[in-house]
Design an enzyme around this catalytic site. Sequence first.
Site, PDB file in Angstrom:
ATOM      1  N   THR A 295     -17.088   8.783   3.257  1.00 51.50           N
ATOM      2  CA  THR A 295     -16.864   7.559   4.169  1.00 51.50           C
ATOM      3  C   THR A 295     -18.085   6.645   4.326  1.00 51.50           C
ATOM      4  OG1 THR A 295     -16.836   6.999   6.640  1.00 51.50           O
ATOM      5  CG2 THR A 295     -17.570   9.356   6.267  1.00 51.50           C
ATOM      6  N   SER A 296     -18.098   5.516   4.420  1.00 54.84           N
ATOM      7  CA  SER A 296     -19.329   4.590   4.592  1.00 54.84           C
ATOM      8  C   SER A 296     -19.993   4.808   6.013  1.00 54.84           C
ATOM      9  CB  SER A 296     -19.072   3.236   4.450  1.00 54.84           C
ATOM     10  OG  SER A 296     -17.956   2.762   5.462  1.00 54.84           O
TER      11      SER A 296
ATOM     12  N   ASN B  62     -20.815  11.941  -0.957  1.00 52.48           N
ATOM     13  CA  ASN B  62     -20.499  10.377  -1.044  1.00 52.48           C
ATOM     14  C   ASN B  62     -21.136  10.006  -2.268  1.00 52.48           C
ATOM     15  OD1 ASN B  62     -20.466   7.764  -0.626  1.00 52.48           O
ATOM     16  ND2 ASN B  62     -19.903   7.883   1.431  1.00 52.48           N
TER      17      ASN B  62
ATOM     18  N   HIS C 196      -6.866   7.558  12.575  1.00 55.57           N
ATOM     19  CA  HIS C 196      -6.514   5.923  12.277  1.00 55.57           C
ATOM     20  C   HIS C 196      -4.996   5.956  12.235  1.00 55.57           C
ATOM     21  CE1 HIS C 196     -11.158   4.887  11.385  1.00 55.57           C
ATOM     22  NE2 HIS C 196     -10.830   5.083  12.774  1.00 55.57           N
TER      23      HIS C 196
ATOM     24  N   ASP D 117      -3.280   7.766   4.490  1.00 54.20           N
ATOM     25  CA  ASP D 117      -2.743   8.001   3.579  1.00 54.20           C
ATOM     26  C   ASP D 117      -1.549   9.422   3.348  1.00 54.20           C
ATOM     27  OD1 ASP D 117      -4.327  10.027   2.650  1.00 54.20           O
ATOM     28  OD2 ASP D 117      -5.598   8.464   1.452  1.00 54.20           O
TER      29      ASP D 117
ATOM     30  N   CYS E 161      12.839  -3.589  15.657  1.00 50.09           N
ATOM     31  CA  CYS E 161      12.508  -2.318  16.427  1.00 50.09           C
ATOM     32  C   CYS E 161      14.088  -1.802  16.575  1.00 50.09           C
ATOM     33  CB  CYS E 161      11.868  -2.587  17.705  1.00 50.09           C
ATOM     34  SG  CYS E 161      11.970  -1.143  18.965  1.00 50.09           S
TER      35      CYS E 161
ATOM     36  N   ARG F 253       0.706  -1.140  -0.058  1.00 45.42           N
ATOM     37  CA  ARG F 253       0.215  -0.031  -0.086  1.00 45.42           C
ATOM     38  C   ARG F 253       0.819   1.282  -0.018  1.00 45.42           C
ATOM     39  NH1 ARG F 253      -3.898  -0.935   4.729  1.00 45.42           N
ATOM     40  NH2 ARG F 253      -5.109   1.058   4.239  1.00 45.42           N
TER      41      ARG F 253
ATOM     42  N   GLN G 128     -10.031   9.596   8.820  1.00 44.05           N
ATOM     43  CA  GLN G 128      -9.934   8.118   9.146  1.00 44.05           C
ATOM     44  C   GLN G 128      -8.739   7.902   8.303  1.00 44.05           C
ATOM     45  OE1 GLN G 128     -13.985   6.144   9.373  1.00 44.05           O
ATOM     46  NE2 GLN G 128     -14.420   8.054   8.178  1.00 44.05           N
ATOM     47  N   ASN G 129      -8.301   8.526   7.326  1.00 38.42           N
ATOM     48  CA  ASN G 129      -7.312   7.990   6.169  1.00 38.42           C
ATOM     49  C   ASN G 129      -5.960   7.922   6.797  1.00 38.42           C
ATOM     50  OD1 ASN G 129      -9.431   8.009   4.669  1.00 38.42           O
ATOM     51  ND2 ASN G 129      -9.097   9.581   3.361  1.00 38.42           N
TER      52      ASN G 129
END
Length: 256
Positions: A197-198, A222, A125, A110, A156, A72, A107-108
């Site tokens: 957004t859904s 939408n 998120h 990216d 890490c 991604r 909420q993205n």
Amino acid sequence: MIAPETIMRVAELMAKAERAAVLTGAGVSAESGVPTFRGKHGFWKDEDVMKLATLQGFLADPKKVWEWYDWRRGQLAEVEPNPGHHALAQWERMVTGRGASYSLITQNIDGLHELAGSKTILELHGNLWYARCLKGCCAELKHIPDTPLPEYPPPCPWCDSILRPHVVWFGEQLDPTVIEESFNVSGAADLMLVVGTSAQVYPAAGLPYITSRAGGKVVEINLEPTELSYTADFALHGKSGEILPQLLEKVRELVG
Ligand code: BJW
Ligand code: ZN
């Protein structure tokens, strides 16, 4: 085709908003070529992304889940913000330029709003370009702009554990500072645009209702109707990359 009167009425709200808020989801990035979560794009190599995007999914196979995130990240490295992202950044400049407040809750993961020039962004998120220790050995985030990674899972750098993507999976708590600020912004907003957004994933999906209950107007943009469409003051159906620039053009005409 949205009625010109509807565009005008929403543009009027945008032109005079004193406490503007925006909530975005995957749909705002769809026209940049970033796949959304639900619907036909919800799979990667036959894996249900809803299962990959969980701590259990990660713990069962960290290599596979990192491979998915890196894929991604590779996709994202190729894409650019679209006219919808740019229109929101322009609206922010107009609103803050006249001394009013503006916050974008996304909420993205990216990072495309930031690339488009948005300034006040609450990332509910997380962000795909950061990772953190799985064990939580420290609060440090590691910026991982390069893709592909040399190894999966990445070690890490601070202890003997591995890194995990700096994102919020189902069943995980959101960053308390970010969600508290998002609740405050939503409760104070006199106008919230809810874009792409859904409106199915909580607590994000609850934010527009906080705005409505506190007396603010809610405008949904939408491709298709969602549950929010029933309660929103306006539900504009179509591509956000087309509707948002159209709205901005009207706002500009109104404010001169
Ligand atoms: C266009 C377009 C174009 C397309 N133009 N539009 C209360 C009730 C019930 C359940 C819960 C609840 N509170 C919490 C829960 C549990 C859970 C939840 O909500 N479950 C529901 C599914 C029922 N929530 C959580 O677990 C959250 N944690 C939490 O609340 O902690 C406390 C707690 C824990 C456990 C129990 C109770 C409380 C965490 C949620 C984390 C979500 N994580 C993900 C993955 C992030 C990392 C990654 O990307 O890999 O976030 S899941 C995924 O969904 C991602 C997204 O941000 C999120 C939302 O999706 P989004 O953005 O809406 O995308 P889509 O694909 O669903 O929709 C796209 C839309 O765009 C569509 O409508 C299209 O029509 C539209 N569109 N093209 C305009 N061009
Ligand atoms: Zn560590």
